[in-house]
Design an enzyme around this catalytic site. Structure first.
Site, PDB file in Angstrom:
ATOM      1  N   GLU A  36     -29.131  -8.053  -6.366  1.00 31.11           N
ATOM      2  CA  GLU A  36     -28.688  -9.415  -6.671  1.00 31.11           C
ATOM      3  C   GLU A  36     -27.960  -9.430  -8.015  1.00 31.11           C
ATOM      4  O   GLU A  36     -28.211  -8.596  -8.887  1.00 31.11           O
ATOM      5  CB  GLU A  36     -29.895 -10.366  -6.713  1.00 31.11           C
ATOM      6  CG  GLU A  36     -30.473 -10.609  -5.336  1.00 31.11           C
ATOM      7  CD  GLU A  36     -31.593 -11.641  -5.338  1.00 31.11           C
ATOM      8  OE1 GLU A  36     -31.993 -12.111  -6.420  1.00 31.11           O
ATOM      9  OE2 GLU A  36     -32.083 -11.952  -4.228  1.00 31.11           O
ATOM     10  N   ARG A  91      -8.003 -12.458   6.679  1.00 29.97           N
ATOM     11  CA  ARG A  91      -7.487 -12.129   8.010  1.00 29.97           C
ATOM     12  C   ARG A  91      -8.169 -12.914   9.123  1.00 29.97           C
ATOM     13  O   ARG A  91      -7.648 -13.040  10.207  1.00 29.97           O
ATOM     14  CB  ARG A  91      -7.572 -10.611   8.250  1.00 29.97           C
ATOM     15  CG  ARG A  91      -6.448  -9.901   7.483  1.00 29.97           C
ATOM     16  CD  ARG A  91      -6.450  -8.427   7.705  1.00 29.97           C
ATOM     17  NE  ARG A  91      -7.578  -7.809   7.056  1.00 29.97           N
ATOM     18  CZ  ARG A  91      -7.839  -6.511   7.119  1.00 29.97           C
ATOM     19  NH1 ARG A  91      -7.046  -5.721   7.809  1.00 29.97           N
ATOM     20  NH2 ARG A  91      -8.856  -5.999   6.481  1.00 29.97           N
ATOM     21  N   LYS A 188       4.096  -3.936  16.411  1.00 31.93           N
ATOM     22  CA  LYS A 188       2.784  -3.286  16.344  1.00 31.93           C
ATOM     23  C   LYS A 188       1.840  -3.865  17.395  1.00 31.93           C
ATOM     24  O   LYS A 188       1.756  -5.078  17.554  1.00 31.93           O
ATOM     25  CB  LYS A 188       2.198  -3.504  14.943  1.00 31.93           C
ATOM     26  CG  LYS A 188       0.777  -3.013  14.772  1.00 31.93           C
ATOM     27  CD  LYS A 188       0.375  -3.036  13.303  1.00 31.93           C
ATOM     28  CE  LYS A 188      -0.479  -4.233  12.965  1.00 31.93           C
ATOM     29  NZ  LYS A 188      -0.955  -4.248  11.593  1.00 31.93           N
ATOM     30  N   ASP A 214       3.894  -3.533   3.155  1.00 30.70           N
ATOM     31  CA  ASP A 214       2.960  -4.451   3.805  1.00 30.70           C
ATOM     32  C   ASP A 214       2.272  -5.291   2.732  1.00 30.70           C
ATOM     33  O   ASP A 214       2.229  -4.898   1.565  1.00 30.70           O
ATOM     34  CB  ASP A 214       1.907  -3.655   4.604  1.00 30.70           C
ATOM     35  CG  ASP A 214       1.390  -4.445   5.805  1.00 30.70           C
ATOM     36  OD1 ASP A 214       1.620  -5.671   5.866  1.00 30.70           O
ATOM     37  OD2 ASP A 214       0.753  -3.836   6.688  1.00 30.70           O
ATOM     38  N   THR A 219      -7.646  -0.259   6.258  1.00 34.85           N
ATOM     39  CA  THR A 219      -8.114   1.061   6.714  1.00 34.85           C
ATOM     40  C   THR A 219      -7.009   2.101   6.576  1.00 34.85           C
ATOM     41  O   THR A 219      -7.278   3.298   6.535  1.00 34.85           O
ATOM     42  CB  THR A 219      -8.506   1.029   8.205  1.00 34.85           C
ATOM     43  OG1 THR A 219      -7.337   0.726   8.989  1.00 34.85           O
ATOM     44  CG2 THR A 219      -9.580   0.008   8.487  1.00 34.85           C
ATOM     45  N   GLY A 220      -5.766   1.642   6.539  1.00 33.70           N
ATOM     46  CA  GLY A 220      -4.625   2.564   6.473  1.00 33.70           C
ATOM     47  C   GLY A 220      -4.076   2.917   7.849  1.00 33.70           C
ATOM     48  O   GLY A 220      -3.047   3.572   7.972  1.00 33.70           O
TER      49      GLY A 220
END
Ligand code: R5P
Length: 288
Positions: A36, A91, A188, A214, A219-220
């Site tokens: 915490e 996202r 994509k 981008d 994550t690549g």
């Protein structure tokens, strides 16, 4: 005016405070043994205009920011201007499936309770600069894409910028315009959280210096696959640039695939070669 920062954005905040000639707010922040957060503000903030800078690229970073903002309000800061250079959870900017949590809305509603203004950089669900109403919360967005493009433009006369998907297209189009170079985008298809596939590209990249640009690399998976796709078309060099280097699988995975990788200091990384401190300072000067 006092500039406060969370632990993620220390370097960036120091640059901003130097540019603005403002004090850095002192805090005591540490973790309890169970993980915490403990937060205490050491500087006197009563009646002060406070700028708080913290990218929320982890749940801990987000919690730290909430505690800091709420304490500033409890101790009577005059105004609180929150800068999340990278806003996590951006996202999940809608409900893609029935009864999903709407995470971007949740995050913004919480931050908004303690903020007089909220500013982000290249927020994933926005594609231009300005102040936008997102689900009832005003959010200012600034575009660091041109800074990233400029970094690469300095290195070659024959730059072409490629957006790895339609989502980043507007940011890439504006960056290309700013540095006066050609641009294009790929189609994509996302197969899973870290796997994508590409089709279509109209501009001939053969023999040219290509930079895939981008808003963020997480994550690549996107950049790696896009780089392989472009390389197969005989580009002279294939580099990648982004505003937010999340790099959740580390930097090693890019070795041997990219000629260069560069991001801004919205999240401090080994490849943070471009600073957004000037952009933030300009917004602060306009607000206060
Ligand atoms: C698309 O959704 C975004 O613009 C990025 O391309 C994406 O978020 C990057 O994610 P990753 O690095 O995990 O492929």
């Amino acid at each position: 005016m006092i500039v406060f920062c969370g632990s993620v954005s220390k370097n960036l905040s120091e640059k901003v405070s130097r540019r603005l000639n403002a004090d850095i707010g002192l805090i005591e922040h540490r973790l309890f043994p169970d993980g915490e957060h403990y937060m205490r503000i050491l500087s006197e903030v009563k009646g002060e205009d406070c700028v708080v800078i913290q990218s929320t690229n982890s749940n801990d970073a987000f919690m730290e920011l909430l505690l800091l903002l709420d304490a500033l309000r409890d101790f009577n800061a005059q105004t609180i201007h929150t800068f999340m250079p990278y806003m996590g959870y951006s996202r999940q900017d809608r409900r893609f499936k029935e009864r999903e949590a709407f995470s971007a809305k949740t995050v913004l509603e919480l931050i908004n309770q303690f903020s007089d203004s909220i500013t982000t950089i290249n927020c994933h669900f926005l594609d231009s600069e300005g102040v936008f109403d997102f689900e009832g919360v005003d959010i200012r967005n600034i575009d660091a894409g041109p800074l990233v493009a400029d970094y690469f433009k300095e290195k070659t006369e024959d730059l072409i910028l490629i957006s790895p998907d339609r989502g980043a297209f507007e940011y890439v189009r504006r960056a290309a315009k700013a540095v006066n170079c050609e641009f294009d985008y790929l189609e994509k298809t996302r197969i899973s959280d870290d796997k994508v596939r590409f089709t279509v590209k109209e501009v001939d990249v053969s023999g040219r210096d290509v930079v895939i640009l981008d808003d963020m690399i997480s994550t690549g998976g996107t950049i790696l696959e896009a780089a392989r796709f472009i390389r197969a078309q005989k580009a002279k060099s294939v580099s990648a640039g982004c505003v937010h280097g999340v790099f959740s699988r580390g930097l090693q995975i890019f070795g041997g695939v990219l000629d260069e990788l560069a991001c801004t200091d919205s999240i401090s990384q080994q490849v943070s070669r471009i600073s957004v401190s000037g952009l933030i300072s300009e917004v602060v000067s306009n607000i206060l």
